[in-house]
Design a protein around this motif. Structure first.
Motif, mmCIF file in Angstrom:
data_model
loop_
_atom_site.group_PDB
_atom_site.id
_atom_site.type_symbol
_atom_site.label_atom_id
_atom_site.label_comp_id
_atom_site.label_asym_id
_atom_site.label_seq_id
_atom_site.Cartn_x
_atom_site.Cartn_y
_atom_site.Cartn_z
ATOM 1 N N TYR A 1 0.835 -1.211 0.000
ATOM 2 C CA TYR A 1 0.000 0.000 0.000
ATOM 3 C C TYR A 1 0.863 1.251 0.000
ATOM 4 C CZ TYR A 1 -4.247 -2.635 0.627
ATOM 5 O OH TYR A 1 -5.301 -3.485 0.418
ATOM 6 N N ALA B 1 1.674 1.982 -3.526
ATOM 7 C CA ALA B 1 0.575 2.191 -4.471
ATOM 8 C C ALA B 1 0.564 3.600 -5.047
ATOM 9 C CB ALA B 1 -0.748 1.891 -3.779
ATOM 10 N N ASN C 1 -1.171 -9.690 -9.927
ATOM 11 C CA ASN C 1 -2.488 -10.006 -10.472
ATOM 12 C C ASN C 1 -3.576 -9.897 -9.417
ATOM 13 O OD1 ASN C 1 -1.395 -10.541 -12.940
ATOM 14 N ND2 ASN C 1 -1.340 -12.740 -12.682
ATOM 15 N N THR C 2 -3.367 -10.571 -8.287
ATOM 16 C CA THR C 2 -4.452 -10.687 -7.302
ATOM 17 C C THR C 2 -3.997 -10.506 -5.855
ATOM 18 O OG1 THR C 2 -4.088 -13.038 -7.004
ATOM 19 C CG2 THR C 2 -5.601 -12.414 -8.746
ATOM 20 N N SER D 1 -3.468 -9.834 3.572
ATOM 21 C CA SER D 1 -2.391 -9.122 4.248
ATOM 22 C C SER D 1 -2.797 -7.683 4.485
ATOM 23 C CB SER D 1 -1.135 -9.172 3.395
ATOM 24 O OG SER D 1 -0.219 -8.204 3.835
ATOM 25 N N ALA E 1 -0.750 -5.303 4.333
ATOM 26 C CA ALA E 1 0.233 -4.437 3.697
ATOM 27 C C ALA E 1 0.227 -4.493 2.184
ATOM 28 C CB ALA E 1 1.629 -4.799 4.199
ATOM 29 N N VAL F 1 -1.447 -4.653 -1.688
ATOM 30 C CA VAL F 1 -2.571 -4.337 -2.562
ATOM 31 C C VAL F 1 -3.042 -5.625 -3.236
ATOM 32 C CG1 VAL F 1 -3.286 -2.990 -4.555
ATOM 33 C CG2 VAL F 1 -1.638 -2.038 -2.974
ATOM 34 N N GLN F 2 -4.347 -5.858 -3.234
ATOM 35 C CA GLN F 2 -4.882 -7.121 -3.749
ATOM 36 C C GLN F 2 -5.063 -7.058 -5.270
ATOM 37 O OE1 GLN F 2 -5.417 -9.831 -1.441
ATOM 38 N NE2 GLN F 2 -4.154 -8.358 -0.347
ATOM 39 N N ASP G 1 -4.473 -4.119 -10.719
ATOM 40 C CA ASP G 1 -5.546 -3.499 -11.487
ATOM 41 C C ASP G 1 -6.483 -2.674 -10.612
ATOM 42 O OD1 ASP G 1 -6.551 -5.628 -10.188
ATOM 43 O OD2 ASP G 1 -7.423 -6.619 -11.928
ATOM 44 N N LEU G 2 -6.250 -2.639 -9.310
ATOM 45 C CA LEU G 2 -7.002 -1.731 -8.448
ATOM 46 C C LEU G 2 -6.378 -0.338 -8.453
ATOM 47 C CD1 LEU G 2 -7.488 -4.128 -5.411
ATOM 48 C CD2 LEU G 2 -9.084 -3.681 -7.260
ATOM 49 N N ILE G 3 -5.180 -0.221 -9.017
ATOM 50 C CA ILE G 3 -4.457 1.057 -9.002
ATOM 51 C C ILE G 3 -4.360 1.654 -10.400
ATOM 52 C CG2 ILE G 3 -2.321 2.174 -8.324
ATOM 53 C CD1 ILE G 3 -1.696 -0.231 -6.663
#
Lengths: 183, 180
Positions: free
Chosen positions: B80, B83, B107-108, B115, B117, B119-120, B123-125
């Protein structure tokens, strides 16, 4: 110097009987939180003790007891012996003195201690988050930590693409059964 | 290129075809990627640029600045804290830009599901064009991903996109939801 001697000598220097335990490399001493820095200085500078190296500084959250245990793993390159210095803090308002004056390496460990467990560090010169983003909410290594749903608009959960379908909607398993079914 | 007419004229050879095809041909063979890695997948990224896989033979060379890069490769676990930095690098890249999500973590979230810490998913960013599975993907796999980007470019109606007739990819993390 063997662990028992170290524990005895530290008790003499602090003028108190300390709670001790462990053996060999796992030997530990528990000191009251208000004597944390004093004990560290005694171990660093004490005759025959010479703990010149702070291996790590960490904590354990114990919500059942309402305590946070802080542990400093110490080693002496000069004397080739090790000791764990521990203290127990009140979980509601954990507060401890900085060891930076004794081992400067403690500064970064204390920043992590502060962000992960919420332990307030007294007299720390630069108390900022070390690993987490600057505006991260909460203390992730506490047992009751709840992850926020979103961080700065980024969802923190991702639905599993291969989640188990509801009963009756997915493909049926036609492979061999374990244990095998009776004929 | 069957839709290109090649004629030998009095002053030399003339090729007649769609200008989109010509521009895309130039773009896809100078696919410069950003030299940027967030975790261990970056080691495979280096291998891809190295002499054995040799992405250079397809015109893919690394650039050390986002201003000159066409492709961003999300190589590795994204924390994060990272990010907003990644998003800034993406915003600094000139349009039209492409993103490859390399490996399970990008990817995921992969291994670091749940976690606090990580980013999952990249593609969320940033909008992702190609996903590469693997932990890490082999250099051949990354090269294939880059070639998939080439194929994507080849099909693009480039001039229509420049003139704004085709909307840009959907932004997963628009500016309004970000904090400064």
């Amino acid at each position: 110097m063997n662990p028992t001697e170290i524990q005895e000598r530290l008790g003499q220097r602090l003028g108190a009987s300390l709670e001790c335990g462990g053996a060999g490399a796992d030997a530990f001493v528990i000191v009251p939180a208000e004597r944390w820095l004093e004990a560290a200085r005694a171990l660093r500078e004490g005759e025959g003790l010479d703990f010149d190296y702070l291996r790590s500084l960490t904590a354990v959250d114990r919500p059942a007891e309402g305590k946070i245990d802080v542990a400093a793993h110490l080693f002496s390159y000069k004397r080739r012996h090790a000791l764990t210095l521990k203290t127990r803090l009140d979980r509601a308002a954990p507060r401890i003195a900085s060891l930076g004056a004794v081992w400067p390496a403690a500064h970064w460990h204390e920043r992590e201690l502060w962000e992960m467990f919420g332990v307030a560090i007294e007299n720390h010169p630069d108390l900022r988050h070390l690993l987490l983003p600057e505006d991260w909410p909460g203390h992730p290594l506490r047992k009751d930590y709840a992850m926020p749903e979103r961080y700065q608009g980024i969802p923190t959960r991702r639905p599993a693409p291969l989640a188990e379908p509801a009963a009756g909607t997915g493909p049926t398993n036609t492979g061999p059964k374990n244990p095998p079914e009776a004929p | 290129m069957s839709d290109v007419l090649v004629e030998r004229g009095p002053e030399g050879t003339v090729a007649v075809g769609a200008i989109d095809r010509m521009l895309n041909l130039c773009r896809e063979h100078s696919l410069w990627y950003l030299l940027f890695g967030t975790a261990c997948c970056a080691i495979e990224l280096m291998q891809t640029g190295g002499p054995r896989t040799d992405a250079d033979r397809f015109g893919m060379v690394f650039r050390s600045t986002p201003r000159q890069a066409d492709v961003m490769i999300l190589a590795g676990t994204i924390s994060y804290k990272m990010a907003s930095r990644i998003r800034r690098l993406y915003d600094q890249m000139a349009d039209y830009k492409y993103v490859i999500s390399m490996g399970s973590c990008a990817n995921t979230g992969g291994l670091f599901k749940d976690s606090y810490a990580v980013v999952q998913g990249g593609d969320l960013i940033v909008p992702v064009d190609v996903y590469l599975p693997g932990c890490p993907p082999r250099p051949e796999s990354l090269l294939e991903g880059l070639m998939l980007i080439q194929q994507k470019i080849e099909r693009e109606p480039w001039l229509s996109r420049v003139r704004g007739k085709i909307p840009p990819p959907k932004d997963p993390w628009p500016e309004g939801s970000r904090c400064p």
